[in-house]
Design a protein around this motif. Structure first.
Motif, PDB file in Angstrom:
ATOM      1  N   GLY A  98       0.776  -1.235   0.000  1.00  0.00           N
ATOM      2  CA  GLY A  98       0.000   0.000   0.000  1.00  0.00           C
ATOM      3  C   GLY A  98       0.802   1.277   0.000  1.00  0.00           C
ATOM      4  O   GLY A  98       0.228   2.369   0.071  1.00  0.00           O
ATOM      5  N   LEU A 159      -2.903   2.267   4.832  1.00  0.00           N
ATOM      6  CA  LEU A 159      -4.033   1.601   4.208  1.00  0.00           C
ATOM      7  C   LEU A 159      -4.015   0.158   4.678  1.00  0.00           C
ATOM      8  O   LEU A 159      -3.010  -0.532   4.520  1.00  0.00           O
ATOM      9  CB  LEU A 159      -3.917   1.690   2.681  1.00  0.00           C
ATOM     10  N   GLN A 161      -5.692  -3.644   4.998  1.00  0.00           N
ATOM     11  CA  GLN A 161      -6.615  -4.637   4.458  1.00  0.00           C
ATOM     12  C   GLN A 161      -7.421  -5.373   5.532  1.00  0.00           C
ATOM     13  O   GLN A 161      -8.602  -5.682   5.303  1.00  0.00           O
ATOM     14  CB  GLN A 161      -5.841  -5.643   3.582  1.00  0.00           C
ATOM     15  N   ILE A 345      -9.270  -0.776   3.936  1.00  0.00           N
ATOM     16  CA  ILE A 345      -9.414  -1.043   2.497  1.00  0.00           C
ATOM     17  C   ILE A 345      -9.885  -2.474   2.260  1.00  0.00           C
ATOM     18  O   ILE A 345      -9.855  -2.966   1.133  1.00  0.00           O
ATOM     19  CB  ILE A 345      -8.099  -0.802   1.725  1.00  0.00           C
ATOM     20  N   ILE A 361      -5.305  -2.347  -3.421  1.00  0.00           N
ATOM     21  CA  ILE A 361      -5.970  -1.451  -2.481  1.00  0.00           C
ATOM     22  C   ILE A 361      -7.317  -0.999  -3.038  1.00  0.00           C
ATOM     23  O   ILE A 361      -7.588  -1.121  -4.234  1.00  0.00           O
ATOM     24  CB  ILE A 361      -5.104  -0.217  -2.149  1.00  0.00           C
TER      25      ILE A 361
END
Length: 389
Positions: A98, A159, A161, A345, A361
């Protein structure tokens, strides 16, 4: 300060270019040029602390404090398997964590801030940091070179996940773990598998060691402290019927305070020493201290939480659990007030985790990051944080 549709498209364009042209830690030369050129096009002066980072400086029209916002720049040694139109053109190198999105967010912040100098009370440093993925990495080099001198606070973001898209993850105090690593070489005496009595079997020795290492957390670390020991690598022998001379293992230790790290290091050596003595083997242990834990300043993090809540609603801002992953943003957090925020994300289309060759992303979260930190920094500089230095 809400990004426009035009800025949103600009963010995606920048992110996809950076994704297509990744560079490994300490080798972010073209990335640095790309960032520097865009900052100069915006009329932002730049400097570098280590020669590998790039920092843009925006001075507001009003006097005040100095704040930094940090993005990392490096990619990973991974062959990309996403099939994206803008997939990496550099073989064996991929933005699989990211950082391409992080850079585009900070460029977007720069674009908004430079056009609103009349709202800035103080100075903002836009820190594009090299080598987050390596140990030692860019943050410790910047701190060692006194790169935080004169900066009152620093913000960072990731960011993330594991966090559902659309959500902002906040936590005060220890938010990401310290990460050490170690290697163990067991030196025995090889021989034929039919005559084990004439050998000192290093495979057997290292097997006993690994089993006992996994008792450290459950029986030596305080139950209220969090820690993880994991063995990720194990090598021994090359033939089914030959006992080798040596065996090798390596692993990682994750923790949230230095006392736990010291205790685990001590117990690892005690266990290895005892097991090797019982079998008549010898050993070589290399214990490497990595990044310390990320510590989020209480007041600064409460301020970011308040900002996120006002922008996106209370239901979109959640208190997250401590994360056993590590981040070299930690070095900044041990020097000045710091806050590290997670931008969700995670969704079905981006279900592959960080460092996976199919990682991607959710680009709709790029403007969310821009809005959060542009607004947050402007308010911080106006004095809304109540942080004293």
């Amino acid at each position: 300060m809400k990004p426009t549709i035009q800025l949103n498209n600009w963010l995606v364009e920048k992110r996809r270019y950076l994704h297509k042209h990744p560079e490994l830690s300490h080798l972010e030369n073209e990335t640095k040029k790309y960032i520097t050129n865009h900052l100069h096009d915006l009329g932002i002066e730049t400097y570098s602390i280590t020669g590998k980072d790039v920092i843009g400086v925006i001075k507001g029209n009003h006097p005040g404090r100095t704040v930094a916002i940090r993005s990392d720049m490096d990619a990973l040694p991974i062959e990309e398997e996403t099939g994206l139109d803008f997939a990496s053109v550099n073989k064996g190198v991929m933005h699989a964590c990211g950082h391409d999105g992080h850079m585009s967010i900070l460029l977007g912040i720069a674009k908004l801030l430079v056009s609103n100098k009349s709202s800035i009370h103080g100075t903002i440093h836009l820190l594009f940091q090299h080598a987050e993925e390596e140990v030692p990495g860019g943050a410790v080099e910047i701190v060692t070179e006194n790169g935080l001198k004169g900066i009152d606070a620093i913000f960072g973001y990731h960011l993330w996940q594991p966090l559902e898209t659309g959500y902002i993850g906040i936590r005060q105090g220890s938010v990401m773990a310290g990460a050490d690593r170690f290697t163990i070489q067991i030196l025995g005496k090889g021989g034929h598998g039919s005559m084990p009595e004439d050998t000192i079997d290093p495979t057997l020795v290292i097997s006993h060691i690994i089993t006992q290492l996994h008792t450290i957390v459950s029986r030596s670390v305080k139950a209220i402290d969090q820690a993880v020991i994991s063995i990720g690598q194990l090598n021994s022998g090359t033939s089914y019927n030959v006992i080798p001379d040596s065996a090798f293992a390596s692993g990682t230790v994750r923790y949230f305070n230095s006392e736990t790290s010291s205790l685990i290091e001590k117990r690892i050596e005690e266990i290895i020493t005892g097991v090797c003595h019982s079998f008549g083997a010898t050993y070589e242990l290399n214990y490497i201290h990595g990044d310390p834990p990320v510590i989020n300043d209480e007041k600064l993090t409460a301020f970011i939480k308040k900002t996120a809540t006002s922008l996106f609603g209370e239901e979109k801002v959640i208190e997250i659990d401590p994360i056993l992953g590590s981040e070299d943003f930690a070095y900044y957090s041990h020097e000045i007030p710091a806050s590290f925020t997670f931008i969700g994300i995670g969704k079905e289309e981006t279900s592959f985790g960080h460092h996976h060759p199919k990682f991607d992303i959710d680009e709709t979260m790029l403007p969310i990051g821009v809005e959060l930190f542009t607004t947050g920094v402007l308010n911080f500089l106006k004095g809304g944080s109540n942080i004293e230095n």
